[in-house]
Design a protein around this motif. Structure first.
Motif, short mmCIF file in Angstrom:
data_model
loop_
_atom_site.label_atom_id
_atom_site.label_comp_id
_atom_site.label_asym_id
_atom_site.label_seq_id
_atom_site.Cartn_x
_atom_site.Cartn_y
_atom_site.Cartn_z
N SER A 172 0.80 -1.22 0.00
CA SER A 172 0.00 0.00 0.00
C SER A 172 0.84 1.27 0.00
O SER A 172 0.44 2.27 -0.58
CB SER A 172 -0.90 0.04 1.24
N SER A 173 1.99 1.23 0.68
CA SER A 173 2.79 2.44 0.81
C SER A 173 4.29 2.11 0.89
O SER A 173 4.80 1.82 1.98
CB SER A 173 2.38 3.22 2.07
N PRO A 174 4.97 2.18 -0.24
CA PRO A 174 6.42 1.97 -0.22
C PRO A 174 7.15 2.97 0.69
O PRO A 174 8.18 2.65 1.27
CB PRO A 174 6.84 2.14 -1.68
N THR A 175 6.60 4.16 0.82
CA THR A 175 7.21 5.17 1.69
C THR A 175 7.17 4.72 3.14
O THR A 175 8.18 4.79 3.86
CB THR A 175 6.49 6.52 1.53
N LEU A 176 6.02 4.23 3.59
CA LEU A 176 5.91 3.72 4.96
C LEU A 176 6.75 2.47 5.13
O LEU A 176 7.40 2.29 6.16
CB LEU A 176 4.44 3.43 5.31
N GLN A 177 6.80 1.64 4.11
CA GLN A 177 7.61 0.43 4.18
C GLN A 177 9.09 0.76 4.41
O GLN A 177 9.74 0.15 5.26
CB GLN A 177 7.46 -0.39 2.90
N GLU A 178 9.60 1.72 3.69
CA GLU A 178 11.00 2.09 3.85
C GLU A 178 11.27 2.66 5.25
O GLU A 178 12.26 2.30 5.89
CB GLU A 178 11.39 3.12 2.79
N ALA A 179 10.39 3.51 5.73
CA ALA A 179 10.56 4.07 7.07
C ALA A 179 10.44 2.97 8.13
O ALA A 179 11.18 2.97 9.12
CB ALA A 179 9.52 5.16 7.32
N PHE A 180 9.54 2.03 7.93
CA PHE A 180 9.36 0.90 8.84
C PHE A 180 10.63 0.05 8.91
O PHE A 180 11.11 -0.29 9.99
CB PHE A 180 8.17 0.05 8.40
N MET A 181 11.19 -0.27 7.75
CA MET A 181 12.40 -1.09 7.73
C MET A 181 13.57 -0.37 8.40
O MET A 181 14.38 -1.00 9.07
CB MET A 181 12.74 -1.52 6.30
N THR A 182 13.65 0.94 8.21
CA THR A 182 14.70 1.70 8.89
C THR A 182 14.50 1.62 10.40
O THR A 182 15.45 1.37 11.15
CB THR A 182 14.69 3.17 8.43
N ALA A 183 13.28 1.80 10.86
CA ALA A 183 12.99 1.73 12.30
C ALA A 183 13.28 0.34 12.85
O ALA A 183 13.85 0.21 13.94
CB ALA A 183 11.54 2.13 12.56
N ILE A 184 12.92 -0.70 12.11
CA ILE A 184 13.20 -2.07 12.55
C ILE A 184 14.69 -2.30 12.67
O ILE A 184 15.19 -2.82 13.67
CB ILE A 184 12.56 -3.10 11.58
N ARG A 185 15.45 -1.91 11.63
CA ARG A 185 16.91 -2.12 11.66
C ARG A 185 17.55 -1.39 12.83
O ARG A 185 18.41 -1.94 13.53
CB ARG A 185 17.54 -1.68 10.34
N VAL A 186 17.14 -0.14 13.05
CA VAL A 186 17.70 0.64 14.15
C VAL A 186 17.36 0.01 15.50
O VAL A 186 18.21 -0.13 16.38
CB VAL A 186 17.21 2.10 14.08
N ARG A 187 16.12 -0.39 15.66
CA ARG A 187 15.70 -0.98 16.94
C ARG A 187 16.34 -2.35 17.17
O ARG A 187 16.71 -2.69 18.30
CB ARG A 187 14.19 -1.07 17.03
N LEU A 188 16.50 -3.16 16.13
CA LEU A 188 17.19 -4.44 16.27
C LEU A 188 18.67 -4.23 16.62
O LEU A 188 19.23 -4.94 17.45
CB LEU A 188 17.05 -5.29 15.00
N ALA A 189 19.30 -3.26 15.98
CA ALA A 189 20.70 -2.96 16.28
C ALA A 189 20.85 -2.49 17.72
O ALA A 189 21.79 -2.90 18.42
CB ALA A 189 21.23 -1.91 15.30
N GLU A 190 19.94 -1.64 18.17
CA GLU A 190 19.98 -1.16 19.55
C GLU A 190 19.80 -2.33 20.52
O GLU A 190 20.49 -2.42 21.53
CB GLU A 190 18.88 -0.10 19.75
N ARG A 191 18.91 -3.24 20.19
CA ARG A 191 18.67 -4.42 21.04
C ARG A 191 19.94 -5.26 21.13
O ARG A 191 20.34 -5.69 22.21
CB ARG A 191 17.52 -5.23 20.45
N ARG A 192 20.59 -5.48 19.98
CA ARG A 192 21.83 -6.27 19.98
C ARG A 192 22.93 -5.56 20.76
O ARG A 192 23.73 -6.21 21.45
CB ARG A 192 22.27 -6.53 18.53
N GLY A 193 22.99 -4.24 20.62
CA GLY A 193 23.99 -3.47 21.36
C GLY A 193 23.79 -3.60 22.86
O GLY A 193 24.75 -3.78 23.62
#
Length: 88
Positions: free
Chosen positions: A38-59
């Protein structure tokens, strides 16, 4: 933050909680495909948020393990190799 970033980050938080409950560490891929339809723009922002939050979790996990090792007198865990620091 923009509304897109706010929505994406909120969905990322909810998705990470769901991942923990359903024990599926790649569940975010499915969520990404659903919103991307439905929204590639939201998808890209979502994936950025997921990657950042997963990296923070691993850190945080790494810091916790390093502190536990220091308290017990054992060797600290090794950090992953830094392939981005010069060279190929």
């Amino acid at each position: 933050m923009s509304i897109v970033e706010d929505l994406a980050d909120g969905l990322a938080k909810t998705t990470l909680e769901a991942m923990d409950h359903i024990d599926d560490d790649r569940f975010y891929d499915q969520v990404s495909r659903v919103i991307g339809a439905s929204s590639p723009t939201l998808q890209e922002a979502f994936m950025t948020a997921i990657r950042v939050r997963l990296a923070e979790r691993r850190g945080r996990e790494y810091v916790s393990k390093a502190l536990a090792a220091a308290k017990s007198g054992s060797a600290a865990p090794k950090a992953p190799a830094d392939f981005g620091a010069g060279g190929h």
